[in-house]
Design a protein around this motif. Structure first.
Motif, PDB file in Angstrom:
ATOM      1  N   ASN A 170       1.008   9.811  -6.345  1.00  0.00           N
ATOM      2  CA  ASN A 170       1.563  11.238  -5.227  1.00  0.00           C
ATOM      3  C   ASN A 170       2.704  11.632  -6.464  1.00  0.00           C
ATOM      4  O   ASN A 170       3.084  12.451  -6.205  1.00  0.00           O
ATOM      5  N   LEU A 190      10.371   6.939  -5.420  1.00  0.00           N
ATOM      6  CA  LEU A 190      10.340   5.763  -4.069  1.00  0.00           C
ATOM      7  C   LEU A 190       9.636   5.184  -4.349  1.00  0.00           C
ATOM      8  O   LEU A 190       9.260   3.219  -3.371  1.00  0.00           O
ATOM      9  N   THR A 191       7.876   4.952  -5.496  1.00  0.00           N
ATOM     10  CA  THR A 191       7.478   3.675  -5.402  1.00  0.00           C
ATOM     11  C   THR A 191       8.793   2.209  -6.150  1.00  0.00           C
ATOM     12  O   THR A 191       8.167   1.260  -5.292  1.00  0.00           O
ATOM     13  N   HIS A 210       0.992  -1.100  -0.168  1.00  0.00           N
ATOM     14  CA  HIS A 210      -0.077   0.150  -0.363  1.00  0.00           C
ATOM     15  C   HIS A 210       1.003   1.330  -0.156  1.00  0.00           C
ATOM     16  O   HIS A 210       0.735   2.769  -0.837  1.00  0.00           O
ATOM     17  N   LEU A 211       1.663   1.703   0.658  1.00  0.00           N
ATOM     18  CA  LEU A 211       3.128   2.811   0.568  1.00  0.00           C
ATOM     19  C   LEU A 211       3.516   2.910  -0.853  1.00  0.00           C
ATOM     20  O   LEU A 211       3.861   3.907  -1.135  1.00  0.00           O
ATOM     21  N   CYS A 212       3.736   1.712  -1.294  1.00  0.00           N
ATOM     22  CA  CYS A 212       3.957   1.940  -2.888  1.00  0.00           C
ATOM     23  C   CYS A 212       3.128   2.523  -3.837  1.00  0.00           C
ATOM     24  O   CYS A 212       3.425   3.271  -4.377  1.00  0.00           O
ATOM     25  N   CYS A 227      10.701   0.995  -3.664  1.00  0.00           N
ATOM     26  CA  CYS A 227       9.572   0.231  -2.232  1.00  0.00           C
ATOM     27  C   CYS A 227       8.944  -1.386  -3.303  1.00  0.00           C
ATOM     28  O   CYS A 227       8.968  -2.111  -2.372  1.00  0.00           O
ATOM     29  N   GLY A 275       0.890   4.267  -2.910  1.00  0.00           N
ATOM     30  CA  GLY A 275       0.579   5.137  -2.001  1.00  0.00           C
ATOM     31  C   GLY A 275       1.935   6.867  -3.029  1.00  0.00           C
ATOM     32  O   GLY A 275       1.008   7.254  -3.223  1.00  0.00           O
ATOM     33  N   TYR A 276       2.732   5.845  -2.685  1.00  0.00           N
ATOM     34  CA  TYR A 276       3.574   6.746  -3.345  1.00  0.00           C
ATOM     35  C   TYR A 276       3.687   6.699  -5.392  1.00  0.00           C
ATOM     36  O   TYR A 276       3.549   8.135  -5.483  1.00  0.00           O
ATOM     37  N   SER A 316      -0.462  -5.348  -7.601  1.00  0.00           N
ATOM     38  CA  SER A 316       0.596  -4.777  -7.090  1.00  0.00           C
ATOM     39  C   SER A 316       1.293  -3.515  -8.277  1.00  0.00           C
ATOM     40  O   SER A 316       1.790  -3.024  -8.252  1.00  0.00           O
ATOM     41  N   LYS A 369       5.747   9.997  -6.497  1.00  0.00           N
ATOM     42  CA  LYS A 369       6.737   9.690  -6.412  1.00  0.00           C
ATOM     43  C   LYS A 369       7.010   7.974  -6.860  1.00  0.00           C
ATOM     44  O   LYS A 369       7.614   6.911  -6.211  1.00  0.00           O
TER      45      LYS A 369
END
Length: 165
Positions: A10, A15-16, A2-4, A19, A6-7, A34, A12
């Motif tokens: 947005n 960062l994606t 989920h963090l990936c 991640c 989210g990046y 994913s 990013k």
């Protein structure tokens, strides 16, 4: 994951991808959803080459793209002008009978996109599917152009005799 995602949402992209790579280094295997989220995030933010790189990683990991993957990656091929990869992805979509689904899911439906779907069906000797695609085109308010009509005539000339037309 989920963090990936989210990046990705947005913008990013670095960062994606970092991640996603860290996830894999730690033994986690991304699922198709994913991969799709990361690919889509890259492409929607204009990082077309990154999107194609992630798509290739997905293929190397033996995950099978689905219709969402195809819809997400095709704009990268268009924007990069990479006809060979676009054609390979298109062939995959035909083989897996995603063409009609891809057209329905594409946000910007154009006659050019439909011509490609139509031609793919004609090339694969799937005239009934080609006619169905023509009907879909009309349902979306698009009008056949000379490219589609020439493809239609060529398809019937080539395959019509076998179908008794």
């Amino acid at each position: 994951m989920h963090l990936c995602l989210g990046y990705a949402k947005n913008g990013k992209v670095d960062l994606t991808i970092r991640c996603l790579n860290e996830m894999q280094k730690n033994g986690m295997k991304p699922k198709v959803t994913s991969w799709n989220g990361v690919i889509s995030g890259c492409v929607q933010n204009g990082y077309f080459e990154n999107g194609l790189n992630v798509f290739n990683e997905m293929l190397r990991s033996y995950d099978q793209p689905n219709v969402v993957t195809i819809v997400s990656i095709l704009p990268a091929c268009v924007d990069l002008g990479d006809l060979k990869i676009g054609q390979a992805i298109h062939a995959y979509a035909i083989k897996n009978e995603f063409c009609e689904c891809v057209f329905v899911k594409i946000k910007e439906k154009t006659t050019a996109v439909l011509n490609e779907v139509f031609a793919a069906y004609v090339d694969e000797h799937k005239m009934d599917a080609a006619h169905s695609t023509l009907k879909s085109m009309q349902d979306y308010g698009l009008k056949p152009d000379e490219v589609l009509l020439n493809t239609l005539l060529a398809g019937h000339a080539k395959w019509g005799k076998e179908r008794g037309l």
